[in-house]
Design a protein around this motif. Structure first.
Motif, PDB file in Angstrom:
ATOM      1  N   ALA A  14      -1.296   7.259   1.956  1.00 21.25           N
ATOM      2  CA  ALA A  14      -1.564   8.387   1.060  1.00 21.25           C
ATOM      3  C   ALA A  14      -0.624   8.352  -0.145  1.00 21.25           C
ATOM      4  O   ALA A  14      -1.040   8.642  -1.277  1.00 21.25           O
ATOM      5  N   GLN A  15       0.625   8.000   0.084  1.00 23.06           N
ATOM      6  CA  GLN A  15       1.607   7.914  -0.994  1.00 23.06           C
ATOM      7  C   GLN A  15       1.193   6.854  -2.000  1.00 23.06           C
ATOM      8  O   GLN A  15       1.275   7.066  -3.213  1.00 23.06           O
ATOM      9  N   LEU A  16       0.742   5.726  -1.507  1.00 26.51           N
ATOM     10  CA  LEU A  16       0.302   4.637  -2.381  1.00 26.51           C
ATOM     11  C   LEU A  16      -0.893   5.072  -3.230  1.00 26.51           C
ATOM     12  O   LEU A  16      -0.939   4.797  -4.436  1.00 26.51           O
ATOM     13  N   GLU A  17      -1.834   5.766  -2.629  1.00 22.65           N
ATOM     14  CA  GLU A  17      -2.998   6.264  -3.377  1.00 22.65           C
ATOM     15  C   GLU A  17      -2.564   7.245  -4.453  1.00 22.65           C
ATOM     16  O   GLU A  17      -3.054   7.212  -5.570  1.00 22.65           O
ATOM     17  N   ALA A  18      -1.613   8.117  -4.107  1.00 22.25           N
ATOM     18  CA  ALA A  18      -1.103   9.101  -5.088  1.00 22.25           C
ATOM     19  C   ALA A  18      -0.415   8.395  -6.246  1.00 22.25           C
ATOM     20  O   ALA A  18      -0.568   8.811  -7.407  1.00 22.25           O
ATOM     21  N   GLU A  19       0.313   7.333  -5.969  1.00 22.54           N
ATOM     22  CA  GLU A  19       1.013   6.593  -7.018  1.00 22.54           C
ATOM     23  C   GLU A  19       0.030   5.876  -7.943  1.00 22.54           C
ATOM     24  O   GLU A  19       0.318   5.691  -9.119  1.00 22.54           O
TER      25      GLU A  19
END
Length: 160
Positions: A153-158
């Motif tokens: 999820a963090q990667l998608e947000a970035e």
């Protein structure tokens, strides 16, 4: 590392490359990785993605321990270092190292700045990504299991 080593009931020695020396030498971009070192202290297998939950990994390690000829086979197949010659990657690695030193002496904000600059230079380097995330969100890495769902999820947000 110890909690994961113990949870896996690992009977081998675990070394932590906290300065990412092997990572730089072999141009590694992700963790965890394994390195097989024989009794003579020689690297006999280039760093590889390791997951002791996988049967293939366990089978390879068991063969290495039980088959006296397997060590020689591994040494014959050993690949040379794959150190990057790309100036951006070299700078990213230097900034990553500087960040580790800054964190060690208590300069967390400065370390984060260096790691973010390093990530701009080498955006596919998961070691840098995870170092930033682990310092910013230690609960996602050190409280029980590593939260891979959160990382995704963090990667998608970035990306946004």
């Amino acid at each position: 590392m110890k909690p994961w080593h113990d949870k896996a009931n690992a009977e081998f020695i675990t070394l932590v490359d906290s300065q990412n020396i092997l990572g730089n030498s072999y141009n590694l971009k992700a963790i965890p990785y394994g390195v097989m070192i024989d009794e003579a202290g020689r690297i006999v297998k280039s760093p590889f993605s390791i997951n002791v939950a996988k049967k293939e990994t366990i089978a390879m390690l068991e063969k290495w321990l039980s088959d006296t000829t397997y060590n020689a086979t591994l040494l014959r197949n050993l690949k040379p270092l794959n150190k990057s010659q790309n100036p951006k990657i070299i700078e990213a690695n230097a900034r990553f190292q500087l960040g580790l030193t800054l964190l060690e002496i208590g300069k967390k904000a400065e370390a984060m700045t260096e790691w973010r600059k390093a990530l701009e230079l080498d955006p596919k380097n998961w070691i840098i990504h995870k170092q930033i995330w682990a310092v910013e969100h230690p609960d996602k890495f050190y409280d029980g299991n590593v939260d891979y769902g959160w990382q995704k999820a963090q990667l998608e947000a970035e990306k946004r």
